[in-house]
Scaffold this active site. Structure first.
Site, PDB file in Angstrom:
ATOM      1  N   ASP A  49      22.995  -7.613  10.301  1.00 59.86           N
ATOM      2  CA  ASP A  49      24.205  -7.952   9.538  1.00 59.86           C
ATOM      3  C   ASP A  49      24.108  -7.279   8.172  1.00 59.86           C
ATOM      4  O   ASP A  49      23.095  -6.687   7.836  1.00 59.86           O
ATOM      5  CB  ASP A  49      24.336  -9.480   9.391  1.00 59.86           C
ATOM      6  CG  ASP A  49      23.130 -10.068   8.688  1.00 59.86           C
ATOM      7  OD1 ASP A  49      22.211 -10.554   9.382  1.00 59.86           O
ATOM      8  OD2 ASP A  49      23.068 -10.019   7.444  1.00 59.86           O
ATOM      9  N   GLU A 100      12.763 -12.803  18.395  1.00 64.22           N
ATOM     10  CA  GLU A 100      12.012 -11.705  17.795  1.00 64.22           C
ATOM     11  C   GLU A 100      10.655 -11.472  18.471  1.00 64.22           C
ATOM     12  O   GLU A 100      10.030 -10.437  18.249  1.00 64.22           O
ATOM     13  CB  GLU A 100      11.822 -11.968  16.295  1.00 64.22           C
ATOM     14  CG  GLU A 100      13.142 -11.930  15.546  1.00 64.22           C
ATOM     15  CD  GLU A 100      13.060 -12.438  14.124  1.00 64.22           C
ATOM     16  OE1 GLU A 100      13.893 -12.022  13.309  1.00 64.22           O
ATOM     17  OE2 GLU A 100      12.181 -13.272  13.815  1.00 64.22           O
TER      18      GLU A 100
HETATM   19  N1  ADE Z   1      17.890 -12.122   8.481  1.00 59.76           N
HETATM   20  C1  ADE Z   1      18.894 -11.469   9.107  1.00 59.76           C
HETATM   21  N2  ADE Z   1      19.977 -11.417   8.322  1.00 59.76           N
HETATM   22  C2  ADE Z   1      19.659 -12.066   7.165  1.00 59.76           C
HETATM   23  C3  ADE Z   1      20.366 -12.368   5.991  1.00 59.76           C
HETATM   24  N3  ADE Z   1      21.640 -11.987   5.832  1.00 59.76           N
HETATM   25  N4  ADE Z   1      19.730 -13.058   5.016  1.00 59.76           N
HETATM   26  C4  ADE Z   1      18.452 -13.444   5.190  1.00 59.76           C
HETATM   27  N5  ADE Z   1      17.733 -13.197   6.274  1.00 59.76           N
HETATM   28  C5  ADE Z   1      18.332 -12.507   7.271  1.00 59.76           C
END
Ligand code: ADE
Length: 232
Positions: free
Chosen positions: A198, A13
């Site tokens: 996601d 990041e």
């Molecule tokens: N960062 C990226 N995806 C995430 C998720 N599913 N839960 C928590 N932090 C995240």
């Protein structure tokens, strides 16, 4: 003179942004490495906080006390809560709150830090507007809304549904609310910029691995554009 603190939790990041600094001055505090330099003409400090709320809050306090930052941005990836968000899309926070603080028996709603005067920590409207305009210029699909944070990688449908029902929010991650909270206490303008990696459900673990780098690159491009706007 403005000075922007740029916080990402993980190497992926922040490393694009660190690479964009010419001759950075590198210092260490609280186990974190702070890269000071100029990005798009703006004095900045880029730092990898490490994952989770405590690392994130500590990082803001060092930026406030030792680096003299005037603004804070949190860049990184997040899981989508809003079904309209696709992988790679950008979320610009309007506010950020915790999903894992529960003092219901004391009479507080989920997420409320007992004794704080707000449930969700607000983003700075000027930084939000700058980020929004930058997304337009860069052609990045984006949405504005509440970011929810907790010390948990959300990857189960039931957990996601529970967070959505209790807190709302358009994306979930692990640092934004702590950064916004610490900025609020230090009276520093802040915004959280996250790219979706996601959908925070049963598919999250696999998608995360595949899309993390692409999502982080989108967010780094946006952060550079925000620095450019703040430099004016
Ligand atoms: N960062 C990226 N995806 C995430 C998720 N599913 N839960 C928590 N932090 C995240």
């Amino acid at each position: 003179m403005r000075k922007l603190g740029i916080i990402g939790a993980m190497d992926v990041e922040v490393e694009i942004l660190q690479g964009a600094l010419a001759q950075p001055e590198v210092t260490r505090w609280a186990g974190m490495t702070f890269w000071q330099g100029t990005l798009q003409g703006l004095p900045v400090v880029v730092v990898r906080s490490g994952i989770g709320k405590v690392n994130a809050a500590l990082c803001v306090q060092v930026l406030a006390d030792r680096m003299g930052v005037t603004h804070v941005v949190n860049t990184g990836v997040a899981g989508a809560l809003d079904p309209a968000l696709n992988i790679g899309d950008i979320v610009i926070s309007t506010e950020a709150m915790y999903h894992d603080i529960t003092t219901g028996p004391l009479g507080d709603p989920r997420g409320q830090v007992p004794g704080m005067d707000v449930l969700a920590f607000p983003a700075d409207p000027t930084m939000v507007a700058m980020a929004r305009a930058a997304c337009g210029r860069l052609g990045l699909p984006h949405r504005l809304g509440r970011v929810v944070s907790g010390d948990q990688f959300v990857c189960e449908d039931g957990v996601k549904a529970d967070i959505l029902q209790a807190c709302g929010g358009i994306c979930v991650e692990m640092e934004g609310a702590a950064i916004a909270h610490a900025a609020y206490r230090n009276r520093l303008p802040v915004v959280v910029l996250r790219a979706i990696s996601d959908k925070a459900d049963h598919s999250a673990s696999m998608d995360y691995v595949s899309f993390e780098a692409k999502a982080a690159a989108n967010c780094a491009a946006l952060t550079q554009a925000l620095a450019q706007a703040l430099a004016r």
